[in-house]
Design an enzyme around this catalytic site. Structure first.
Site, PDB file in Angstrom:
ATOM      1  CG  ASP A  38      34.236  35.759  44.111  1.00 45.74           C
ATOM      2  OD1 ASP A  38      35.113  35.573  43.236  1.00 45.74           O
ATOM      3  OD2 ASP A  38      34.145  36.828  44.776  1.00 45.74           O
ATOM      4  CB  VAL A  65      39.470  31.957  50.676  1.00 42.58           C
ATOM      5  CG1 VAL A  65      38.747  31.461  49.443  1.00 42.58           C
ATOM      6  CG2 VAL A  65      40.237  33.244  50.409  1.00 42.58           C
ATOM      7  CG  ASN A  91      41.644  31.691  40.972  1.00 43.76           C
ATOM      8  OD1 ASN A  91      42.642  32.031  40.341  1.00 43.76           O
ATOM      9  ND2 ASN A  91      40.519  32.406  40.936  1.00 43.76           N
ATOM     10  CE1 TYR A 163      49.348  38.829  44.595  1.00 37.16           C
ATOM     11  CE2 TYR A 163      51.236  38.998  43.130  1.00 37.16           C
ATOM     12  CZ  TYR A 163      49.981  38.504  43.410  1.00 37.16           C
ATOM     13  OH  TYR A 163      49.363  37.675  42.522  1.00 37.16           O
ATOM     14  CE  LYS A 167      49.089  35.308  44.743  1.00 37.07           C
ATOM     15  NZ  LYS A 167      47.943  34.379  44.746  1.00 37.07           N
TER      16      LYS A 167
HETATM   17  N1  LIG Z   1      45.927  39.319  37.389  1.00 41.86           N
HETATM   18  C1  LIG Z   1      47.238  39.149  37.555  1.00 41.86           C
HETATM   19  O1  LIG Z   1      48.057  39.910  37.035  1.00 41.86           O
HETATM   20  C2  LIG Z   1      47.750  37.988  38.357  1.00 41.86           C
HETATM   21  C3  LIG Z   1      49.086  37.578  38.198  1.00 41.86           C
HETATM   22  C4  LIG Z   1      49.571  36.512  38.932  1.00 41.86           C
HETATM   23  C5  LIG Z   1      48.740  35.849  39.829  1.00 41.86           C
HETATM   24  N2  LIG Z   1      47.446  36.283  39.963  1.00 41.86           N
HETATM   25  C6  LIG Z   1      46.624  35.542  40.914  1.00 41.86           C
HETATM   26  O2  LIG Z   1      45.548  34.938  40.216  1.00 41.86           O
HETATM   27  C7  LIG Z   1      44.431  34.783  41.108  1.00 41.86           C
HETATM   28  C8  LIG Z   1      43.186  35.320  40.432  1.00 41.86           C
HETATM   29  O3  LIG Z   1      43.395  36.698  40.142  1.00 41.86           O
HETATM   30  P1  LIG Z   1      42.554  37.471  39.049  1.00 41.86           P
HETATM   31  O4  LIG Z   1      43.527  38.185  38.204  1.00 41.86           O
HETATM   32  O5  LIG Z   1      41.543  36.606  38.442  1.00 41.86           O
HETATM   33  O6  LIG Z   1      41.884  38.577  40.021  1.00 41.86           O
HETATM   34  P2  LIG Z   1      40.408  39.192  40.058  1.00 41.86           P
HETATM   35  O7  LIG Z   1      40.505  40.309  41.033  1.00 41.86           O
HETATM   36  O8  LIG Z   1      39.891  39.455  38.690  1.00 41.86           O
HETATM   37  O9  LIG Z   1      39.550  37.994  40.704  1.00 41.86           O
HETATM   38  C9  LIG Z   1      39.759  37.571  42.013  1.00 41.86           C
HETATM   39  C10 LIG Z   1      38.442  37.085  42.602  1.00 41.86           C
HETATM   40  O10 LIG Z   1      38.704  36.668  43.941  1.00 41.86           O
HETATM   41  C11 LIG Z   1      37.638  37.117  44.747  1.00 41.86           C
HETATM   42  N3  LIG Z   1      38.075  37.244  46.143  1.00 41.86           N
HETATM   43  C12 LIG Z   1      38.850  38.215  46.692  1.00 41.86           C
HETATM   44  N4  LIG Z   1      38.991  38.003  48.002  1.00 41.86           N
HETATM   45  C13 LIG Z   1      38.302  36.873  48.287  1.00 41.86           C
HETATM   46  C14 LIG Z   1      38.066  36.148  49.468  1.00 41.86           C
HETATM   47  N5  LIG Z   1      38.542  36.573  50.656  1.00 41.86           N
HETATM   48  N6  LIG Z   1      37.336  35.023  49.398  1.00 41.86           N
HETATM   49  C15 LIG Z   1      36.830  34.594  48.220  1.00 41.86           C
HETATM   50  N7  LIG Z   1      36.993  35.255  47.068  1.00 41.86           N
HETATM   51  C16 LIG Z   1      37.728  36.381  47.102  1.00 41.86           C
HETATM   52  C17 LIG Z   1      37.233  38.453  44.157  1.00 41.86           C
HETATM   53  O11 LIG Z   1      35.901  38.813  44.556  1.00 41.86           O
HETATM   54  C18 LIG Z   1      37.367  38.176  42.673  1.00 41.86           C
HETATM   55  O12 LIG Z   1      36.156  37.692  42.134  1.00 41.86           O
HETATM   56  C19 LIG Z   1      44.834  35.509  42.399  1.00 41.86           C
HETATM   57  O13 LIG Z   1      45.285  34.571  43.346  1.00 41.86           O
HETATM   58  C20 LIG Z   1      45.983  36.401  41.983  1.00 41.86           C
HETATM   59  O14 LIG Z   1      46.882  36.637  43.034  1.00 41.86           O
HETATM   60  C21 LIG Z   1      46.928  37.304  39.249  1.00 41.86           C
END
Ligand SMILES: NC(=O)c1ccc[n+]([C@@H]2O[C@H](COP(=O)([O-])OP(=O)(O)OC[C@H]3O[C@@H](n4cnc5c(N)ncnc54)[C@H](O)[C@@H]3O)[C@@H](O)[C@H]2O)c1
Length: 266
Positions: A38, A65, A91, A163, A167
């Site tokens: 992370d 990432v 992720n 966004y 995706k």
């Molecule tokens: N939460 C939602 O509603 C939702 C819906 C659909 C898809 N997603 C996708 O699911 C995945 C996880 O989302 P989440 O809800 O757990 O979000 P979250 O914000 O709780 O967690 C995301 C994590 O990614 C880390 N991060 C951000 N930028 C980064 C980088 N450049 N390098 C490494 N780490 C990085 C953050 O520090 C955080 O710990 C994402 O790809 C998001 O697009 C989320």
């Protein structure tokens, strides 16, 4: 039951929160050795603590990432620590904050710097993860598994233009790459979650109105329940496991039926 990922070595990005935090716990419970990567190292370390796995089974690392060297280093750490790489779960992802009273930013209001930031993480970050993993799978001379995180926003018109287009790129990349690397025995799939209450997009999983918010999210789905981080981490684990050994190029909705359609008539 034996763990679904017994003996497998995985790198999971975005492991410091939300889905990534749920995934490192679940995957470790199923026997995986995990690099929890992370951009926020203290949060990744907290995830390791919360997972409660035996000492040494999960290792946290700082990883951005959007920087290919940083992703390569996370994969190298997996090899150095656990001897190989079997799975990468790309992720990590970000979004732009919704505008109060308006919702997701409209296309005409997007600024270039913001676009670059989201694209760097959500598109290039996934490409860098795939590149690092495939190069390592090639070195090992064997197969491997890639699981990406897309979103229902990549399959439908939810989530805002910026966004959604990042995706959608992950959805297309998953299919195209699956074909490109199939002859090496490398599988590539994605999970496409609907909205989850995480730290994502300025939300707060400990919000004082949490129950009300979850109820509202659930009402949008035919199954009537909000999507939980464990739902997505579990679907990703299935795709990563040998149970899905003949599945590649699939973008799997984790959405309570949201993208299946709407009930019509009685
Ligand atoms: N939460 C939602 O509603 C939702 C819906 C659909 C898809 N997603 C996708 O699911 C995945 C996880 O989302 P989440 O809800 O757990 O979000 P979250 O914000 O709780 O967690 C995301 C994590 O990614 C880390 N991060 C951000 N930028 C980064 C980088 N450049 N390098 C490494 N780490 C990085 C953050 O520090 C955080 O710990 C994402 O790809 C998001 O697009 C989320």
């Amino acid at each position: 039951m034996q763990g679904l990922l017994e003996g497998k070595v995985a790198v999971i990005t975005g492991a410091g929160s939300g889905v990534g935090r749920a995934a490192i716990k679940l995957w470790a419970e199923h026997g995986a050795k995990v690099i929890a990567a992370d951009i926020n190292l203290p949060n990744a370390e907290e995830s390791v603590k919360l997972a409660g796995a035996p000492q040494g089974q999960i290792k946290a690392v700082e990883c951005n990432v959007a920087d290919p060297d940083s992703v390569n280093a996370a994969v190298a750490l997996a090899v150095e620590t656990f001897g190989r790489l079997d799975i990468i779960y790309n992720n990590a992802g970000i979004t732009v904050l919704p505008v109060p009273g308006v919702g997701m930013k409209k296309l005409v209001d997007l600024d270039h710097a913001e676009m670059r930031k989201v694209e760097e993480v959500n598109i290039n970050g996934v490409i860098f993860g795939c590149q690092a993993a495939i190069r390592q799978f090639d070195k090992q001379g064997g197969p491997g598994v890639i699981v990406n995180t897309a979103s229902v926003a990549g399959l439908t018109g939810y989530g805002g233009v910026l966004y959604g287009s990042t995706k959608g790129a992950v959805v297309a990349m998953t299919r195209t790459l699956a074909i490109e690397v199939a002859e090496k025995g490398i599988r590539v799939n994605s999970v496409c979650p609907a909205g989850m209450l995480t730290n994502y997009g300025g939300m707060n999983p400990e919000h004082e109105q949490k129950d009300k918010i979850l109820e509202g999210m659930g009402r949008a789905h035919p199954l009537g329940k909000a999507i939980d981080t464990a739902d997505t981490a579990g679907a990703a684990m299935f795709l990563a496991s040998d149970l899905a050994g003949n599945i590649t190029g699939v973008n799997l909705p984790v959405d309570g039926g949201l993208t299946a359609g709407k009930k019509v008539g009685g």
